[in-house]
Design an enzyme around this catalytic site. Structure first.
Site, short mmCIF file in Angstrom:
data_model
loop_
_atom_site.label_atom_id
_atom_site.label_comp_id
_atom_site.label_asym_id
_atom_site.label_seq_id
_atom_site.Cartn_x
_atom_site.Cartn_y
_atom_site.Cartn_z
CG LEU A 497 54.74 46.39 48.64
CD1 LEU A 497 54.04 45.40 49.55
CD2 LEU A 497 56.22 46.33 48.83
CG PHE A 502 40.45 47.54 38.18
CD1 PHE A 502 39.74 48.42 37.40
CD2 PHE A 502 40.51 46.21 37.79
CE1 PHE A 502 39.08 47.98 36.27
CE2 PHE A 502 39.85 45.77 36.67
CZ PHE A 502 39.13 46.66 35.90
CB VAL A 505 49.95 46.06 46.42
CG1 VAL A 505 50.20 45.42 47.78
CG2 VAL A 505 48.86 45.32 45.69
CE LYS A 523 44.10 43.61 46.12
NZ LYS A 523 43.40 42.40 45.67
CG ASP A 628 43.69 34.24 38.37
OD1 ASP A 628 44.35 33.54 37.59
OD2 ASP A 628 43.93 35.45 38.57
CG ASP A 646 44.75 38.13 42.93
OD1 ASP A 646 43.59 38.55 42.83
OD2 ASP A 646 45.71 38.61 42.32
#
Length: 864
Positions: A497, A502, A505, A523, A628, A646
């Protein structure tokens, strides 16, 4: 006699009863001849009108004089005058006065003013362009009064000896270089000098300038240019020279009539590089060429189908292969090969492949299936190849022998058994229709719901189940994740996706102990990351989410570990819920800029804000600083509920109420609070600031904050008191709430609890609107450097949130192709499938992070 005739005209124009006792001009203007610069005065008197409006006329035009004076000579008897204090040649002409009475106009006799002075020119010498030593004529004319007027010529600074009466025409036998000339006109009052003309020598024109492309299609290009110096000669044509690719010259040259200075180049090849230049022609010759203009034509659909489609039916796999298209046939950059197949007369879901070969597992299910392949660019897919019927090898040999035998038999019996021949042909045609002629032009096709790109081998006996004990992480983290550890054999990974710095997904299927399946997002940490510190950081994010239990905060499903052969540490995988509509930022962008835009009412936008504020209120109550918060890090569930997600940058506050960033990291500059930019201090109040920016994103349907302001200029912009402007269709009360989040004093900002209350009240005040009749279209946007969640139900880990990641791509922008995925929604729709289902030659994405670790495992295709 003239006075009698004029009075008769006046009487004829006047109504009955006026003549004799009506309007009568007792004084008329008289002809006058005056010297230039002198004063002149004209007089006019009328009787029989009470307070008349007397107007002066010159050559049929009304004069507007500010110094006109009216004198009373008696009852209904008036006199006026018109004067010019310094008469000039332009004042010469015919004058009279007029009076309106009972709707009729009465006029006096006209008079002429003649101005004597130096001559004035009625024809002056004009510029001349000529070839060397070619004769030409010059003309000059001037008039008085007084007359006569003589003309004296001056050529190149030298006076001609002979003077001539005006008008004068001078014959020049020819010149070799440019020359100046003028004429003098003389009468009794003095001398006048004409304009200075120039005799130019015609030369070659200069090269055209500003050559550019003003319109372009895949095969036509419109060029425009500006002519250079004409060389004193009118341009008649221009030569357009076009070159395709490097190393060729003069491939095509076309003559164009000008003006206009533009030309349409037709029948060009799509997705090709061209160069063009222009030279223009006058009477002397052609100009030098303009500099080369380099341009590339856009892509088109391929012009030919892939050839030589063949298959190899093995015991467990079906291998397909076909020839690659030539560059001139492809007419663009290859995005994918589209493979469609028919089984039992029904069109199956199409598959997309990057290479010119594919391997499909489960060979038996493809018996008697017909395959076709088409090449696709970003514009669309080309024609289909000839259908190929999949049969076992023995059946093919038998069919070939049967065909030979039937041919011999028909050859022997053709003259006798015509009816049997027709029956055999009919049966053969029926068979061909069943297997090969049932293809129709592909229409709109639905996307594949799920295509597993790679699965882990559940039956491999040499695979050891990984445990948390195999990871070098602290015992507290290990104990916290122990009860959410998912065995690897219960997880089947599908297509990718999205991916980040790092990891990636992946869409996946999770099988529970009771054999039920659930679509999830996984993930996966990159395979080349072997540091236990990076692995521990990934698992810490999972540990955060384990404690979250709120409808507006993403929740952890579990953690799984994939054992890598030859590697000391396994790959950690975090299992999360699948979010159908992807990240909120992409959803907002598509509502405004997608291929099929849709309306988002303000009530829905406020509901999005309310969901985020509730999620952030919950996190702040858990002493979590997100750091974030942005629309890209909020996920949209199938029921249109927003979840905060996230937590790669999140920190838990263990002492005090703030967190100080101790090391340099990539942070979302345009979402960071003023005090965080200055001192690297992050609090719940700095999350409130980011929430205000997220509200602005929602109201602008995904626009980038602070348009026109660079990331490096944000701090100076904010410290001056500047803030984000109110969006065009934003209500005042909504903007007041978001603006309160940007107070320079953190304690003056509202808390998330207060924001929830304010937004709930605002949501109740908005009139409800019925939901849209059709489902909202969602196509994911994703890029290598994008910090946004890349679609389909999860977000990219460790998102790039530096300055560059704050500028998001929109569906029509062409982006550089990643290793495998195609993120452009326009390309996806043109091909007719979802980019998430592009699979590699072995059924797995070309940039699969685990491709090298599970080489011996079988591919699995699951349709949900």
């Amino acid at each position: 006699m003239r006075l009698l005739l004029w009075s008769l005209v006046v009487c004829l124009r006047a109504p009955a009863g006026i003549c004799g006792g009506g309007v009568v001009f007792t004084k008329h203007p008289t002809n006058q001849t005056v010297s230039q610069g002198k004063e002149v005065r004209l007089g006019c008197a009328v009787e029989g009108v009470s307070e008349p409006d007397i107007t002066w006329m010159k050559d049929g035009e009304k004069l507007y004089s500010t110094d006109q004076v009216f004198l009373t000579l008696g009852e209904q008897h008036w006199e006026t005058s018109h004067s010019v204090k310094s008469v000039q040649q332009q004042d010469a002409g015919q004058y009279w006065c007029e009076v309106e009475f009972h709707g009729l106009t009465f006029s006096s006799r006209p008079a002429w003013i003649t101005v004597e002075g130096v001559p004035h020119f009625i024809q002056e010498p004009q510029d001349v362009a000529t070839f060397p030593n070619t004769p030409f004529n010059l003309s000059c004319a001037a008039v008085g009064p007084p007359e006569p007027v003589e003309v004296q010529w001056w050529l190149g600074g030298v006076r001609e000896e002979e003077s001539r009466l005006s008008p004068s025409a001078l014959h020049i036998p020819g010149v070799n270089s440019s020359m100046k000339f003028y004429c003098e006109a003389k009468n009794a009052r003095g001398i006048s000098v004409s304009r200075t003309g120039t005799a130019y020598i015609k030369v070659l024109p200069e090269a055209p300038v500003d050559l550019q492309v003003i319109w372009m299609t895949d095969s036509n290009v419109t060029l425009s240019w500006k002519p250079g110096f004409s060389g004193h000669s009118e341009l008649s044509t221009c030569n357009v020279q076009v070159v395709k690719s490097k190393g060729h010259r003069g491939d095509l040259q076309q003559e164009v009539q000008v003006p206009p200075h533009l030309h349409v180049l037709s029948f060009l090849r799509s997705h090709s590089n061209y160069s063009a230049r222009v030279s223009c022609v006058n009477e002397v010759g052609a100009s030098p060429f303009s500099p080369w203009l380099h341009f590339s034509t856009p892509e088109s659909v391929p012009s030919a189908p892939p050839r030589n489609l063949s298959f190899d039916l093995l015991e467990r796999h079906l291998s397909l292969r076909w020839a690659e298209l030539q560059e001139e046939e492809l007419q663009g950059k290859l995005q994918a090969y589209k493979l469609q197949w028919i089984l039992g007369g029904e069109l199956q879901e199409p598959l997309l492949f990057k290479q010119n070969h594919a391997q499909l597992s489960g060979a038996g299910r493809f018996f008697n299936a017909s395959f076709q392949v088409s090449a696709c660019t970003s514009v669309g897919c080309g024609p289909w190849s000839t259908p190929v019927l999949v049969l076992p090898a023995s059946v093919q040999v038998q069919a070939q022998r049967s065909h030979i035998w039937v041919g011999l038999l028909l050859g022997l019996l053709v003259a006798v058994v015509v009816g049997l021949l027709l029956t055999t042909v009919a049966r053969r045609r029926e068979k061909e229709t069943h297997f090969g002629s049932a293809f129709k032009d592909p229409g709109p096709e639905s996307s594949v719901f799920f295509t597993a790109a790679r699965s882990f081998n559940r039956n491999a006996s040499d695979t050891q189940e990984s445990t948390l004990d195999s990871l070098c992480i602290n015992s507290e983290l290990k104990n916290k994740l122990q009860d959410v550890l998912i065995p690897e054999n219960l997880l089947t990974l599908g297509h990718m996706l999205g991916k980040g710095e790092f990891g990636s997904v992946r869409e996946a299927v999770l099988k529970s102990q009771d054999s039920t399946i659930q679509k999830v997002a996984v993930k996966v940490l990159k395979t080349d990351i072997t540091s236990s510190g990076d692995i521990e950081q990934c698992l810490k994010e999972a540990a955060y989410m384990k404690d979250f239990h709120h409808p507006n905060v993403i929740q952890l499903i579990g953690v799984s570990l994939h054992r890598r052969p030859g590697q000391r540490l396994p790959i950690p995988m975090v299992v999360l819920p699948f979010m159908k509509h992807g990240d909120l930022h992409t959803f907002l962008l598509l509502s405004r800029l997608g291929d099929q835009p849709f309306d988002l009412p303000q009530q829905t936008l406020v509901q999005f804000m309310l969901d985020i504020s509730k999620g952030m209120e919950y996190l702040s109550s858990k002493n979590i600083i997100h750091r974030d918060l942005a629309a890209r890090n909020c996920m949209l569930h199938e029921n249109m509920v927003v979840c905060v997600a996230d937590f790669g940058l999140s920190k838990k506050i263990y002492s005090g109420d703030y967190y100080r960033q101790g090391s340099v990291s990539k942070l979302p500059v345009k979402w960071i609070a003023l005090e965080s930019l200055a001192d690297n201090v992050y609090t719940t109040q700095s999350d409130v600031w980011a929430f205000g920016v997220t509200m602005w994103e929602i109201m602008t349907r995904g626009q980038t904050p602070y348009p026109g302001v660079e990331n490096s200029e944000i701090y100076e912009f904010l410290i001056k008191g500047e803030r984000l402007k109110k969006p065009s269709d934003c209500r005042d009360d909504i903007y007041e709430i978001m603006h309160s989040c940007w107070s320079p004093v953190p304690k003056c900002r509202p808390s998330f609890q207060q924001l929830v209350s304010q937004l709930e009240a605002l949501h109740l005040n908005l009139s409800p609107r019925p939901p849209p009749k059709e489902p909202l279209l969602y196509v994911n946007l994703e890029g290598e450097e994008s910090g946004a969640d890349a679609g389909g139900g999860a977000w990219t880990p460790d998102a790039e949130v530096e300055a560059e990641s704050c500028s998001w791509r929109v569906p029509w922008q062409q982006v550089e192709e990643t290793d495998w995925l195609m993120p452009v929604s326009g390309t996806t729709l043109a091909i007719g499938g979802d980019y998430r289902y592009i699979i590699g030659p072995q059924g797995a994405p070309g940039d699969d992070e685990t491709a090298g670790d599970v080489q011996d495992e079988e591919d699995t295709v699951i349709n949900l």
